[in-house]
Scaffold this motif. Structure first.
Motif, PDB file in Angstrom:
ATOM      1  N   HIS A  50       0.836  -1.195   0.000  1.00  0.00           N
ATOM      2  CA  HIS A  50       0.000   0.000   0.000  1.00  0.00           C
ATOM      3  C   HIS A  50       0.875   1.250   0.000  1.00  0.00           C
ATOM      4  O   HIS A  50       1.823   1.340   0.767  1.00  0.00           O
ATOM      5  CB  HIS A  50      -0.892   0.044   1.239  1.00  0.00           C
ATOM      6  N   PRO A  51       0.540   2.208  -0.840  1.00  0.00           N
ATOM      7  CA  PRO A  51       1.294   3.461  -0.820  1.00  0.00           C
ATOM      8  C   PRO A  51       0.883   4.327   0.364  1.00  0.00           C
ATOM      9  O   PRO A  51      -0.241   4.235   0.855  1.00  0.00           O
ATOM     10  CB  PRO A  51       0.891   4.122  -2.141  1.00  0.00           C
ATOM     11  N   VAL A  52       1.800   5.159   0.817  1.00  0.00           N
ATOM     12  CA  VAL A  52       1.537   6.097   1.903  1.00  0.00           C
ATOM     13  C   VAL A  52       1.904   7.491   1.410  1.00  0.00           C
ATOM     14  O   VAL A  52       2.996   7.698   0.888  1.00  0.00           O
ATOM     15  CB  VAL A  52       2.365   5.760   3.163  1.00  0.00           C
ATOM     16  N   VAL A  53       0.980   8.418   1.563  1.00  0.00           N
ATOM     17  CA  VAL A  53       1.262   9.816   1.249  1.00  0.00           C
ATOM     18  C   VAL A  53       0.970  10.631   2.500  1.00  0.00           C
ATOM     19  O   VAL A  53      -0.060  10.457   3.139  1.00  0.00           O
ATOM     20  CB  VAL A  53       0.449  10.316   0.022  1.00  0.00           C
ATOM     21  N   VAL A  54       1.933  11.462   2.866  1.00  0.00           N
ATOM     22  CA  VAL A  54       1.805  12.312   4.041  1.00  0.00           C
ATOM     23  C   VAL A  54       1.829  13.755   3.557  1.00  0.00           C
ATOM     24  O   VAL A  54       2.661  14.120   2.742  1.00  0.00           O
ATOM     25  CB  VAL A  54       2.967  12.084   5.029  1.00  0.00           C
ATOM     26  N   TYR A  55       0.896  14.546   4.064  1.00  0.00           N
ATOM     27  CA  TYR A  55       0.925  15.958   3.686  1.00  0.00           C
ATOM     28  C   TYR A  55       0.993  16.840   4.918  1.00  0.00           C
ATOM     29  O   TYR A  55       0.438  16.534   5.961  1.00  0.00           O
ATOM     30  CB  TYR A  55      -0.260  16.338   2.797  1.00  0.00           C
ATOM     31  N   THR A  56       1.750  17.912   4.768  1.00  0.00           N
ATOM     32  CA  THR A  56       1.904  18.898   5.827  1.00  0.00           C
ATOM     33  C   THR A  56       2.337  20.205   5.203  1.00  0.00           C
ATOM     34  O   THR A  56       3.131  20.206   4.253  1.00  0.00           O
ATOM     35  CB  THR A  56       2.913  18.444   6.897  1.00  0.00           C
ATOM     36  N   ALA A  57       1.812  21.299   5.700  1.00  0.00           N
ATOM     37  CA  ALA A  57       2.205  22.615   5.211  1.00  0.00           C
ATOM     38  C   ALA A  57       3.510  23.072   5.871  1.00  0.00           C
ATOM     39  O   ALA A  57       4.151  24.003   5.399  1.00  0.00           O
ATOM     40  CB  ALA A  57       1.103  23.628   5.482  1.00  0.00           C
ATOM     41  N   SER A  58       3.916  22.394   6.935  1.00  0.00           N
ATOM     42  CA  SER A  58       5.116  22.765   7.675  1.00  0.00           C
ATOM     43  C   SER A  58       6.375  22.320   6.923  1.00  0.00           C
ATOM     44  O   SER A  58       6.578  21.125   6.684  1.00  0.00           O
ATOM     45  CB  SER A  58       5.088  22.121   9.068  1.00  0.00           C
ATOM     46  N   ILE A  59       7.206  23.283   6.569  1.00  0.00           N
ATOM     47  CA  ILE A  59       8.475  22.972   5.895  1.00  0.00           C
ATOM     48  C   ILE A  59       9.343  22.097   6.792  1.00  0.00           C
ATOM     49  O   ILE A  59      10.016  21.177   6.324  1.00  0.00           O
ATOM     50  CB  ILE A  59       9.219  24.277   5.512  1.00  0.00           C
ATOM     51  N   ARG A  60       9.324  22.361   8.083  1.00  0.00           N
ATOM     52  CA  ARG A  60      10.115  21.563   9.031  1.00  0.00           C
ATOM     53  C   ARG A  60       9.652  20.101   9.024  1.00  0.00           C
ATOM     54  O   ARG A  60      10.477  19.178   8.983  1.00  0.00           O
ATOM     55  CB  ARG A  60       9.983  22.153  10.426  1.00  0.00           C
ATOM     56  N   CYS A  61       8.333  19.874   9.079  1.00  0.00           N
ATOM     57  CA  CYS A  61       7.801  18.507   9.048  1.00  0.00           C
ATOM     58  C   CYS A  61       8.139  17.826   7.724  1.00  0.00           C
ATOM     59  O   CYS A  61       8.485  16.649   7.698  1.00  0.00           O
ATOM     60  CB  CYS A  61       6.295  18.504   9.255  1.00  0.00           C
TER      61      CYS A  61
END
Length: 91
Positions: free
Chosen positions: A27-38
């Protein structure tokens, strides 16, 4: 799709569960975050741990959704990641 909020850590047990399930089933995993640090921390995770399943870090929900939708379409057509299937020449 995982929404990774700033200053929130993924518990070790949750990380192991995601890795085990995704590795076993591809299964693919996609993570999204607006934080440049994250985003930087997630990219470091990807480079160091080299997950055996498709793993993508995105800066927005829309970008993550587009990537996940594209993966689903490609998987439904049986096209493995990284393999380009050129269109048939028109006659």
């Amino acid at each position: 799709m995982i929404d990774h909020a700033p200053n929130v850590a993924v518990a070790d047990g949750a990380r192991r569960l995601i890795t085990r399930v995704c590795k076993a089933h591809g299964h693919p995993v996609v993570v999204y975050t607006a934080s440049i640090r994250c985003q930087g921390q997630l990219e470091l995770f990807r480079q160091v741990h080299k997950p055996s399943f498709p793993f993508k870090v995105c800066g927005s929900r829309e970008e993550a959704w587009a990537w996940a939708s594209e993966r689903r379409q490609r998987d439904a057509l049986g096209s493995p990641e990284g393999v380009h299937r050129p269109e048939a020449p028109s006659l």
